[in-house]
Scaffold this active site. Structure first.
Site, PDB file in Angstrom:
ATOM      1  N   HIS A 135      -5.535  -1.044  -5.164  1.00  0.00           N
ATOM      2  CA  HIS A 135      -6.028   0.108  -4.420  1.00  0.00           C
ATOM      3  C   HIS A 135      -6.850   0.985  -5.343  1.00  0.00           C
ATOM      4  CE1 HIS A 135      -2.490  -1.322  -2.185  1.00  0.00           C
ATOM      5  NE2 HIS A 135      -3.273  -1.112  -1.161  1.00  0.00           N
TER       6      HIS A 135
ATOM      7  N   ARG B  79       6.836 -11.352   5.225  1.00  0.00           N
ATOM      8  CA  ARG B  79       6.449 -11.118   6.610  1.00  0.00           C
ATOM      9  C   ARG B  79       7.103 -12.171   7.484  1.00  0.00           C
ATOM     10  NH1 ARG B  79       0.009  -9.674   5.717  1.00  0.00           N
ATOM     11  NH2 ARG B  79       0.434  -7.911   4.369  1.00  0.00           N
TER      12      ARG B  79
ATOM     13  N   HIS C  20      -8.687  -0.833  -0.264  1.00  0.00           N
ATOM     14  CA  HIS C  20      -7.730  -1.928  -0.489  1.00  0.00           C
ATOM     15  C   HIS C  20      -8.556  -3.134  -0.855  1.00  0.00           C
ATOM     16  CE1 HIS C  20      -4.617  -0.019   2.203  1.00  0.00           C
ATOM     17  NE2 HIS C  20      -5.690   0.480   2.737  1.00  0.00           N
TER      18      HIS C  20
ATOM     19  N   CYS D 239       0.795  -1.231   0.000  1.00  0.00           N
ATOM     20  CA  CYS D 239       0.000   0.000   0.000  1.00  0.00           C
ATOM     21  C   CYS D 239       0.830   1.286   0.000  1.00  0.00           C
ATOM     22  CB  CYS D 239      -1.018   0.049   1.128  1.00  0.00           C
ATOM     23  SG  CYS D 239      -1.226  -1.441   2.035  1.00  0.00           S
TER      24      CYS D 239
ATOM     25  N   ASP E 124      -2.844  -7.480  -5.020  1.00  0.00           N
ATOM     26  CA  ASP E 124      -3.225  -6.300  -4.265  1.00  0.00           C
ATOM     27  C   ASP E 124      -3.740  -5.236  -5.217  1.00  0.00           C
ATOM     28  OD1 ASP E 124      -3.442  -4.902  -1.971  1.00  0.00           O
ATOM     29  OD2 ASP E 124      -1.294  -4.713  -1.594  1.00  0.00           O
TER      30      ASP E 124
ATOM     31  N   LYS F 284     -15.041  -3.200   6.345  1.00  0.00           N
ATOM     32  CA  LYS F 284     -14.551  -4.111   5.308  1.00  0.00           C
ATOM     33  C   LYS F 284     -15.535  -5.232   5.005  1.00  0.00           C
ATOM     34  CE  LYS F 284     -12.175  -7.101   8.582  1.00  0.00           C
ATOM     35  NZ  LYS F 284     -11.009  -7.912   8.895  1.00  0.00           N
TER      36      LYS F 284
ATOM     37  N   GLN G 141       0.799 -10.935  -3.156  1.00  0.00           N
ATOM     38  CA  GLN G 141      -0.583 -10.497  -3.016  1.00  0.00           C
ATOM     39  C   GLN G 141      -1.103 -10.006  -4.355  1.00  0.00           C
ATOM     40  OE1 GLN G 141      -0.094  -7.375  -0.052  1.00  0.00           O
ATOM     41  NE2 GLN G 141      -1.201  -8.630   1.409  1.00  0.00           N
TER      42      GLN G 141
END
Length: 640
Positions: A375, A353, A501, A324, A373, A455, A371
């Site tokens: 946005h 991670r 997200h 992000c 991912d 969410k 990911q």
RNA sequence: GCCCUUGUAGCUCAGUGGUAGAGCACUCCCUUGGUAAGGGAGAGGUCACGAGUUCAAAUCUCGUCAAGGGCUCCA
């Protein structure tokens, strides 16, 4: 920031999951089913979950008492704590000076059978708090005392015969004769913290399963084996898809050619779907100045879950645990007009991670993962449309992998959170409006949202009824604030954009694992790493086999030729073992006819097919992402 | 990180203190074979890693790493 990426599954392995299981009510008895076991289709036995069956609930609840009684008989020093049912069985946590071994389990099981055989009554006894306390103290059971302290009156005990009792709300069977000594099993021993608190005593948990009939137990075991057969770690090795190498470190995935090929197909599809849906794609760095995560606020909170920083020149760099901030910086790199919004940016971003030792699990929980991912930066009034758009894309992508049943959760504002009430309100309404417009039912998790926004989480159901959380859509009022994002509004003022997200697969690694288990390694034609294997019956036909191989490859078909020289039976066996969708037998006849004899894993014997028809079918299957070959294509076949 | 279990050939596993084993896979030879294992030979292992006990360790002890079943955690 999406949470789904490394969220472990709440799936209950081997839980009752077939369509028939859901339909069948409690109280299924085997009565009347007697008859010779003819070879052929046996009707799968329904296995209701505990929560679906009052009978099983009583059985399992009681069984955990029988377990505890047996353990205390054989291990008088063991102190009892709690022993609830689970969806497929029960467990009981003990504090015992010695760990329980496999041999202990056997002895305990025997003792349990003995207790069941004694036909002991289970009785509910209501007592005063003082009496309960006195009884517990007499037995020196400190954990029970702690449980008692948290109980509301009336306090109830359940006795098991006259020698044993436990604090319990019930319900139970009336007598152990209602338990079937041939329909239960002790499954494993595990460590578990008292009250689930890792700072408190570690107890020993014994897991068991119990059913009404031995047939149900057998079916349960069969399903456990089925789950084992589908295990993506097993299939990953057997089908040469991926490995995790000790020398490299835990939780780091090596994609082998077959797995990598599949991943590429998944990624290609994903990219195509995103471009078609108005996204642009980004590539961002793997490391960056640590201040990015200071600004985002995640460093404070997740420092222990990040790989340590590295010193480069005069700056500290950080391996990225999320994408992000990069997308945020990209947004902030220039002045944005409201006319540009919504901006939709996606990235297959590989993040790292730090997962504690002992939590890694195949591809499902790893330290390095990618990911999917994205946005979306938008205006407040665009939230509803954008969320709906994401829901549609999510469905389009997941259903392509045959995940069509979802369980959806909407999480609303928690007590500790940032942002205006008005924005939260607007955002939450936007999510609800989108879900309603989509026609998806959902559960509301009141106060379950992140501190930075509400969410939607989505769990997918696999072929054997397990649920896996993958997709997540989160609104974020925090990052735009922290990074001071803005756009120029129509009136020339600067305004904060809303940030969404979202991840659909969550983690590519994890999704790959889930998908592998869903298909049990029998991938649909369009996704199979090796789609067709040509099997020459003799060496004489090799020239034609090689010619056909070339044609298939030129047409973009993932084909191979098995020239190991083994006999046909062996070639077939090897091909089936590797779960190749289509095996093409080529003998003299086929070479003569310029074709191949097709044996499909899903469609059976397709007979002799001309090369042109095969190529057309393969291309159609690949273009349409079909599970198998369409063999009824209109073709101008050469008539020979 | 915690509890329990495990780590022997590419895979599945046997081997309980005295020279390292099997099946499959792999290589070569014979076999040219028609829909789930043809026959033979060969190659392949610092028994996860490190220390200790012992005349002697795959085997016993301790530590480390990893895996499995759980617990806890998961932006």
């Amino acid at each position: 920031m999406p949470a789904a990426a490394s969220t472990s599954s709440s799936a209950t392995p081997a839980a009752a999951g077939s369509a028939t299981a859901a339909a069948a009510g409690p109280g299924l008895e085997g009565g009347g089913l007697a008859g010779p076991d003819q070879a052929g289709a046996a009707v799968p036995l329904a296995l209701p979950k505990t929560s679906q069956s009052p009978e099983l609930l009583r059985i399992r609840h009681s069984m955990s008492h029988v377990l505890a009684m047996a353990v205390q008989k054989l291990h008088p020093q063991a102190q009892v704590t709690i022993g609830p049912w689970t969806e497929t069985g029960f467990y009981y946590d003990f504090d015992n000076p010695e760990p329980f071994s496999e041999a202990d389990l056997k002895a305990i099981k025997k003792e349990m059978a003995k207790i069941i055989g004694r036909r002991l009554p289970l009785e509910r006894i209501e007592v005063s708090r003082a009496e309960a306390e006195a009884r517990i103290k007499a037995q020196n059971e400190p954990y029970k005392l702690e449980i008692l302290a948290g109980l509301q009156e009336p306090i109830t005990l359940y006795s098991l015969g006259d020698a044993w009792w436990d604090l319990c709300a019930g319900p139970h069977v009336a007598n152990t004769s209602e338990l079937n000594a041939k329909a239960f099993e002790l499954e494993s021993v595990a460590g578990a913290y008292w009250r689930g608190d890792e700072t408190r005593a570690q107890l020993q948990r014994i897991y068991g399963t119990a059913w009404q009939t031995p047939e149900q137990l057998a079916e349960y075991k069969r399903r456990k084996e089925e789950a084992l057969r589908r295990d993506h770690r097993r299939l990953g090795t057997d089908l040469h898809l991926f490995s995790i190498e000790d020398e490299a470190g835990a939780g780091l995935v090596f994609w082998h050619p077959r797995g990598a090929r599949m991943r590429l197909l998944i990624e290609d599809f994903w990219r195509q779907a995103h471009f078609a849906d108005g996204y642009e794609l980004l590539y961002t760095p793997h490391v960056a100045d640590i201040s990015l995560w200071q600004t985002s606020g995640h460093l404070d909170f997740y420092r222990e879950s990040m790989f340590g920083p590295m010193q480069v020149d005069e700056r500290q760099y950080q391996l990225k645990p999320m994408n992000c901030p990069f997308h945020v910086l990209t947004y902030a790199s220039t002045l944005r007009s409201y006319r540009e919004l919504p901006i939709r940016w996606a990235e297959l971003g590989t993040v790292y991670r730090y997962e504690r030792p002992g939590v890694m699990h195949g591809l499902m929980r790893v330290r390095g993962f990618t990911q999917d991912d994205a946005h979306v930066f938008c205006l407040p009034q665009q939230i509803g449309d954008e969320i709906l758009r994401v829901l549609n894309l999510t469905e389009r992508i997941l259903s392509t992998f045959d995940f069509r049943n979802y369980e959806i959760n909407l999480s609303t504002r928690p007590d500790k959170s940032i942002g205006d009430d008005a924005v939260w309100d607007l955002a939450t309404k936007g999510l609800i409006e989108a879900l309603d417009r989509k026609g998806w039912s959902y559960k509301i998790d009141e106060g379950g949202g992140a501190f930075y926004g509400p969410k939607i989480d989505l769990k997918i159901e696999d072929a054997i009824g397990r649920l896996w959380q993958c997709s997540t859509i989160q609104l974020d009022f925090n990052l735009p604030e922290r990074f001071d994002l803005h756009y120029v509004a129509a009136d020339g003022s600067r305004q904060r954009p809303i940030m969404i997200h979202r991840a659909i697969f969550g983690s590519l690694e994890r999704f790959f694992g889930i998908m592998t288990e869903n298909y049990a390694g029998d991938f649909p034609f369009w996704l199979a790493p090796e789609q067709i294997r040509l099997l020459p019956v003799t060496d004489e036909v090799l020239p034609w086999a090689e010619d056909l191989l070339e044609q298939l490859k030129r047409a973009g078909v993932r084909a191979s030729l098995d020239h190991s020289g083994e006999r046909l039976g062996k070639l077939i066996r090897n091909g089936e073992t590797m779960k190749i969708p289509v095996l093409a037998v080529i003998g003299a006849k086929e070479a003569e006819a310029r074709g191949a004899n097709l044996r499909s894993r899903s469609q059976g014997d397709l007979g002799l097919v001309a090369a042109e028809q095969l190529l057309a079918a393969c291309s159609a299957a690949n273009q349409g992402r079909l599970p198998s070959l369409p063999m009824n294509l209109p073709l101008n076949l050469p008539t020979s």
